[in-house]
Scaffold this active site. Sequence first.
Site, PDB file in Angstrom:
ATOM      1  N   MET A   1       0.838  -1.188   0.000  1.00 24.95           N
ATOM      2  CA  MET A   1       0.000   0.000   0.000  1.00 24.95           C
ATOM      3  C   MET A   1       0.879   1.246   0.000  1.00 24.95           C
ATOM      4  O   MET A   1       2.082   1.153   0.210  1.00 24.95           O
ATOM      5  CB  MET A   1      -0.916  -0.004   1.219  1.00 24.95           C
ATOM      6  CG  MET A   1      -1.698  -1.289   1.385  1.00 24.95           C
ATOM      7  SD  MET A   1      -2.680  -1.738  -0.056  1.00 24.95           S
ATOM      8  CE  MET A   1      -3.293  -3.330   0.436  1.00 24.95           C
ATOM      9  N   CYS A   2       0.319   2.381  -0.247  1.00 21.86           N
ATOM     10  CA  CYS A   2       1.019   3.672  -0.205  1.00 21.86           C
ATOM     11  C   CYS A   2       0.027   4.757  -0.596  1.00 21.86           C
ATOM     12  O   CYS A   2      -1.047   4.474  -1.131  1.00 21.86           O
ATOM     13  CB  CYS A   2       2.211   3.753  -1.163  1.00 21.86           C
ATOM     14  SG  CYS A   2       3.639   2.751  -0.706  1.00 21.86           S
ATOM     15  N   ASP A   3       0.412   6.005  -0.368  1.00 25.77           N
ATOM     16  CA  ASP A   3      -0.336   7.160  -0.857  1.00 25.77           C
ATOM     17  C   ASP A   3       0.663   8.223  -1.266  1.00 25.77           C
ATOM     18  O   ASP A   3       1.601   8.518  -0.522  1.00 25.77           O
ATOM     19  CB  ASP A   3      -1.265   7.715   0.227  1.00 25.77           C
ATOM     20  CG  ASP A   3      -2.444   6.800   0.483  1.00 25.77           C
ATOM     21  OD1 ASP A   3      -3.354   6.754  -0.363  1.00 25.77           O
ATOM     22  OD2 ASP A   3      -2.446   6.116   1.521  1.00 25.77           O
ATOM     23  N   GLU A  81       3.295   3.235  -6.241  1.00 20.21           N
ATOM     24  CA  GLU A  81       2.177   2.579  -5.573  1.00 20.21           C
ATOM     25  C   GLU A  81       2.014   1.162  -6.111  1.00 20.21           C
ATOM     26  O   GLU A  81       2.195   0.918  -7.295  1.00 20.21           O
ATOM     27  CB  GLU A  81       0.867   3.327  -5.863  1.00 20.21           C
ATOM     28  CG  GLU A  81       0.888   4.807  -5.573  1.00 20.21           C
ATOM     29  CD  GLU A  81       0.648   5.110  -4.115  1.00 20.21           C
ATOM     30  OE1 GLU A  81      -0.053   4.321  -3.454  1.00 20.21           O
ATOM     31  OE2 GLU A  81       1.167   6.123  -3.638  1.00 20.21           O
ATOM     32  N   ARG A 212      -8.694   6.355   1.006  1.00 20.85           N
ATOM     33  CA  ARG A 212      -7.515   7.209   1.167  1.00 20.85           C
ATOM     34  C   ARG A 212      -7.425   8.250   0.056  1.00 20.85           C
ATOM     35  O   ARG A 212      -7.014   9.392   0.286  1.00 20.85           O
ATOM     36  CB  ARG A 212      -6.265   6.337   1.245  1.00 20.85           C
ATOM     37  CG  ARG A 212      -6.207   5.551   2.559  1.00 20.85           C
ATOM     38  CD  ARG A 212      -5.038   4.583   2.605  1.00 20.85           C
ATOM     39  NE  ARG A 212      -5.264   3.426   1.773  1.00 20.85           N
ATOM     40  CZ  ARG A 212      -4.381   2.935   0.907  1.00 20.85           C
ATOM     41  NH1 ARG A 212      -3.211   3.516   0.744  1.00 20.85           N
ATOM     42  NH2 ARG A 212      -4.671   1.871   0.207  1.00 20.85           N
TER      43      ARG A 212
END
Length: 397
Positions: A1-3, A81, A212
């Site tokens: 995951m990431c943003d 991502e 998110r």
Amino acid sequence: MCDTLCAIGTDRTLFAKNSDRPVAEVQLVESFAPRPAGGQLRAQYIAVDDAGAFALLGCRPEWLWGLETGVNEHRVAIGNEKVFTVDNPYAAEPALLGMDLVRLGLERSRTADEALAVMTELLARHGQGGVGDRTHDEPYFSSFLLADPRRAWVLETSGRTWAARPVDQTAAISNRLTLGPDWTRASDDVRAGTDFDTYRLARAPTGHADIRLAANRACLAAGSEVLTPRILAAQMRHHGERPWGPPGGDLTSVSAPPPATMPDGTGVSVCMHVRGYQATASSMIAELPSDPGRPARAWVAPGSPCVSVYVPVFPPEGGPGELGDAGVWKRFLALRERVETDADAAGALREIRAALGPAEAELWDAADDAAGDTGAQAAFTASCWRPVASALDRLGA
């Protein structure tokens, strides 16, 4: 995951990324010196021709050659991502990882346009493949946000297939494809007018990413000229209810991580805490001014930003050496575990912020004062870890 998100203003671009990784995987912040071209360069799984490298500051999982995010000497910033697509990453031969592409893009690019060209040429030549999450033995493909002081691109991929769109002022990406038929460049196998979302794996849930994305887009809606690094620091600590107060703010905005996650994405947040699986392992905010007379700035938080300090640095210099120390990273891990196992998680978090918050505010103000002079920057870097270390000692971490 990431943003990852960015905002392009009249005289600078703001860029930020929360890097979400396995819960106990160390992530280091390091500076990398320039390198002349020549010979072969070993990435994580394959060797590529070495085109040389610009100096850069980057964040990487301890076991990886590539980077989760970084900024180079030409003020190019890139983050990636994990995305779920119709192409099966488990069937791909070891090739370049998304993290390899982040580092190679930073090493070889003076602008976001150059980074797009570099990364897509490498994709065409070498493809993507290999385990990017060693803890869970997971391979995956990536999307990317590429930014410089005046321009940015969203780049989404599935194996060797890709599409890209320039950013109109602001953009946020997460763990899903976001491009429709509005892309402006693509690999030869993508037909004109194709909705790139058709490359998304239909059975893969998107709720965890959509929640998110909505939170980050709400932040970006304030507009490029309103947003500041302090506002982005508050946003990267978002635990699902609201952004926190900026560095130096009071404790009333501090909220505990969600207690559990659900299949529809409920319980995930920008500051990620999926217990037993993933958590935000590092966070970076960067300010990329278009005026060469103004220094590029970055603020790097080792570990989860809710229990960490955004330490100001001046890219491509790496800041205090403690940011590249696995033992220091584990001190912040201990604080996150303290919050997640405490019956009163909010109270534990407020206690941690009461110690770390003043140190962070002191550092941000001191870095602002030092920004206009290289000698003052060096002096700041040499001493800036002391208040952080003192706060950690008081917390017993």
